[in-house]
Design a protein around this motif. Structure first.
Motif, short mmCIF file in Angstrom:
data_model
loop_
_atom_site.label_atom_id
_atom_site.label_comp_id
_atom_site.label_asym_id
_atom_site.label_seq_id
_atom_site.Cartn_x
_atom_site.Cartn_y
_atom_site.Cartn_z
N VAL A 28 0.89 -1.25 -0.01
CA VAL A 28 0.14 -0.14 0.21
C VAL A 28 0.99 1.30 -0.06
N ALA A 29 2.00 1.08 0.78
CA ALA A 29 2.77 2.36 0.79
C ALA A 29 3.72 2.70 -0.58
N LEU A 30 3.74 1.57 -1.56
CA LEU A 30 4.17 1.98 -2.77
C LEU A 30 3.12 2.41 -3.83
N LEU A 31 1.75 1.86 -3.49
CA LEU A 31 1.00 2.46 -4.43
C LEU A 31 0.54 4.12 -3.95
N ALA A 32 0.57 4.44 -2.65
CA ALA A 32 0.19 5.52 -2.04
C ALA A 32 1.42 6.63 -2.82
N GLU A 33 2.55 6.11 -2.70
CA GLU A 33 3.63 7.07 -3.15
C GLU A 33 3.65 7.19 -4.77
N LYS A 34 3.05 6.13 -5.45
CA LYS A 34 2.63 6.14 -6.93
C LYS A 34 1.84 7.23 -7.21
N ASN A 35 0.83 7.21 -6.21
CA ASN A 35 -0.42 8.05 -6.38
C ASN A 35 0.01 9.54 -5.76
N ASN A 36 0.80 9.63 -5.21
CA ASN A 36 1.14 10.96 -4.38
C ASN A 36 -0.08 11.04 -3.52
N HIS A 37 -0.56 9.99 -2.83
CA HIS A 37 -1.63 10.38 -2.17
C HIS A 37 -1.54 9.25 -1.07
N HIS A 38 -1.33 9.88 0.21
CA HIS A 38 -0.95 9.00 1.35
C HIS A 38 -2.06 8.80 2.53
N PRO A 39 -2.33 7.61 2.99
CA PRO A 39 -3.37 7.38 4.07
C PRO A 39 -2.78 7.53 5.49
N THR A 40 -3.80 7.79 6.17
CA THR A 40 -3.56 7.80 7.57
C THR A 40 -3.99 6.36 7.94
N TRP A 41 -3.02 5.77 8.74
CA TRP A 41 -3.20 4.42 8.94
C TRP A 41 -2.56 4.06 10.34
N THR A 42 -3.12 2.80 10.88
CA THR A 42 -2.52 2.13 12.11
C THR A 42 -2.42 0.83 11.93
N ASN A 43 -1.49 0.26 12.60
CA ASN A 43 -1.19 -1.24 12.74
C ASN A 43 -1.12 -1.80 13.75
N THR A 44 -1.61 -2.62 14.29
CA THR A 44 -1.64 -3.49 15.66
C THR A 44 -1.82 -4.86 15.29
N TYR A 45 -0.47 -5.46 15.45
CA TYR A 45 -0.37 -6.71 14.87
C TYR A 45 -0.89 -7.29 13.77
N ASN A 46 -2.00 -7.92 13.50
CA ASN A 46 -2.35 -8.24 12.36
C ASN A 46 -3.49 -7.54 11.86
N LYS A 47 -3.83 -6.33 12.40
CA LYS A 47 -5.00 -5.43 11.89
C LYS A 47 -4.38 -4.20 11.63
N VAL A 48 -4.85 -4.00 10.29
CA VAL A 48 -4.48 -2.52 9.56
C VAL A 48 -5.86 -1.88 9.65
N GLU A 49 -5.88 -0.62 9.83
CA GLU A 49 -6.98 0.38 9.79
C GLU A 49 -6.48 1.55 8.94
N ILE A 50 -7.18 2.06 7.83
CA ILE A 50 -6.97 2.86 6.83
C ILE A 50 -7.94 3.95 6.81
N TRP A 51 -7.64 5.39 6.99
CA TRP A 51 -8.50 6.35 6.68
C TRP A 51 -8.06 7.16 5.28
N LEU A 52 -8.82 7.42 4.52
CA LEU A 52 -8.44 8.06 3.40
C LEU A 52 -9.20 9.59 3.17
N SER A 53 -8.64 10.46 2.87
CA SER A 53 -9.38 11.81 2.68
C SER A 53 -8.30 12.76 1.68
N THR A 54 -8.72 13.66 0.99
CA THR A 54 -8.03 14.41 0.32
C THR A 54 -7.61 15.72 0.77
N HIS A 55 -6.32 16.09 1.30
CA HIS A 55 -6.04 17.13 2.03
C HIS A 55 -6.04 18.46 1.27
N ASP A 56 -5.62 18.36 -0.02
CA ASP A 56 -5.67 19.46 -1.11
C ASP A 56 -7.31 19.82 -1.18
N ALA A 57 -8.25 19.16 -0.99
CA ALA A 57 -9.52 19.36 -1.15
C ALA A 57 -10.43 19.55 0.20
#
Length: 86
Positions: A28-57
């Motif tokens: 996902v980090a590679l995708l985000a970098e490619k798209n120049n669009h970076h998520p807010t996320w957390t990781n706890t052991y086997n769980k990843v939570e992602i929030w997406l919004s467009t800061h420029d908008a």
């Protein structure tokens, strides 16, 4: 399914272990970098939570977020097949 609340797209992903979760985050980090669009996320052991919004908008959900969400879902589907995630 992604939930749209508080001007953000949100989704939680669960994996069989930390290694699978970290592998997902790396892709996902590679995708985000490619798209120049970076998520807010957390990781706890086997769980990843992602929030997406467009800061420029003004921190709202845009097509840019929906596109990245679809790409993230694709990564997850691929990893399910590789790691046999329940």
């Amino acid at each position: 399914m992604w939930n749209e609340t508080n001007n953000k797209l949100y989704k939680a992903f669960k994996f069989k272990d930390f290694s699978a979760a970290f592998s997902f985050m790396t892709r996902v980090a590679l995708l985000a970098e490619k798209n120049n669009h970076h998520p807010t996320w957390t990781n706890t052991y086997n769980k990843v939570e992602i929030w997406l919004s467009t800061h420029d908008a003004g921190d709202t959900v845009t097509d840019k977020d929906r596109l990245l969400a679809d790409e993230i879902d694709g990564v997850f589907e691929t990893l399910i097949n590789i790691h046999s995630i329940p």
